[in-house]
Motif scaffolding. Structure first.
Motif, PDB file in Angstrom:
ATOM      1  N   PHE A 155      -5.601  -2.247   2.009  1.00  0.00           N
ATOM      2  CA  PHE A 155      -4.438  -2.544   2.125  1.00  0.00           C
ATOM      3  C   PHE A 155      -3.811  -3.331   1.158  1.00  0.00           C
ATOM      4  N   LYS A 201      -2.011  -3.576  -2.469  1.00  0.00           N
ATOM      5  CA  LYS A 201      -0.242  -4.057  -2.943  1.00  0.00           C
ATOM      6  C   LYS A 201      -0.336  -5.199  -3.477  1.00  0.00           C
ATOM      7  N   ARG A 224       1.534   2.327   7.194  1.00  0.00           N
ATOM      8  CA  ARG A 224       2.386   2.218   5.924  1.00  0.00           C
ATOM      9  C   ARG A 224       3.651   2.510   6.346  1.00  0.00           C
ATOM     10  N   ARG A 265       7.171   2.581   4.511  1.00  0.00           N
ATOM     11  CA  ARG A 265       7.464   3.218   3.262  1.00  0.00           C
ATOM     12  C   ARG A 265       9.063   4.036   3.482  1.00  0.00           C
ATOM     13  N   PHE A 269       1.782   3.787  -0.958  1.00  0.00           N
ATOM     14  CA  PHE A 269       0.977   2.473  -1.640  1.00  0.00           C
ATOM     15  C   PHE A 269       2.112   1.919  -3.101  1.00  0.00           C
TER      16      PHE A 269
END
Length: 186
Positions: A69, A73, A103, A107, A148
C-alpha cells in the motif's frame, strides 16, 4: 518526479502476467523495475471489522500488505498485470484487494484532493472465449484503485494466452502492452 509502480498480480513465475509487467516496465520512456505480488506475503482479511473504527488493520505488520500500500501511495501511476482465474483475480491478489478495506475506511473520512493518478490494466486469460471473461475483475480493480486515488485510463484485455510464453509469441498482444506503456507519458 516519482515513477509508476508496475506490478504483476500472478502467483506464477515465468508466466504471461510477469512477461506483461516486464514488457510494460521496459517500454516506458524511463524504464522502471517490475514488481511481483508473489514475492510478498499477504494474509487474507478476516472480516473482523476492527478497521472500521481505527482505519488500521489488525494484521498490519504481520505481512507485506502495508508495504505494498505504501508503494502505491508513493507511485505517480500504477500498471497492474493479472491473469484471469475463474473469471477473477488469483487468490493472493484478491486477498490484497480485500485488505484495502482499512484504507477505504480512512479514505471515506478523508477524501483525496486533486485529479486521480493514472492506472493501466493488462488482463490475460487462457480462454479464447467468454462474454464476461473480464467483467468481475475490472470493477474490483476500479474500486480498489479509487481507494488509493487512481483511475483506470487504459486497459489491454488479452485472450487465448495460456502457455507461459504465449505473450512472447503473440506479436500483436505484446505490442498492445508496449503501446499502452509508451502512451502512458512516463
Amino acid at each position: 518526479m516519482s515513477s509508476p509502480l508496475v506490478l504483476s498480480l500472478s502467483p506464477r513465475a515465468g508466466g504471461n502476467s510477469e512477461a506483461a509487467a516486464r514488457l510494460f516496465a521496459a517500454s516506458l520512456a524511463r524504464p522502471v523495475a517490475a514488481h511481483f505480488l508473489r514475492d510478498y506475503e499477504i494474509l487474507p482479511c478476516t472480516g473482523c471489522g476492527r478497521c472500521a473504527g481505527s482505519g488500521r488493520c489488525v494484521l498490519a505488520g504481520r505481512d507485506h500488505a502495508e508495504e505494498l500500500f505504501s508503494m502505491l501511495k508513493a507511485a505517480s501511476g500504477v500498471a497492474l498485470c493479472a491473469p484471469v482465474y475463474f473469471y477473477h483475480l488469483p487468490a493472493q491478489a484478491k486477498a490484497w484487494v480485500d485488505r484495502a478495506q482499512s484504507r477505504y475506511v480512512v479514505r471515506r473520512e478523508h477524501p483525496c484532493a486533486g485529479p486521480p493518478l493514472p492506472a493501466w490494466i493488462t488482463l490475460i486469460a487462457g480462454r479464447p472465449r467468454g462474454e464476461k471473461l473480464f467483467a468481475g475483475i475490472l470493477p474490483t480493480l476500479r474500486y480498489f484503485l479509487e481507494v488509493f486515488h487512481f483511475q483506470i485510463v487504459d486497459t489491454v484485455l488479452l485472450r487465448d494466452l495460456d502457455g507461459p510464453s504465449d505473450l512472447a509469441r503473440d506479436a500483436a498482444a505484446a505490442e498492445a502492452v508496449a503501446r499502452m506503456a509508451r502512451m502512458s507519458g512516463f
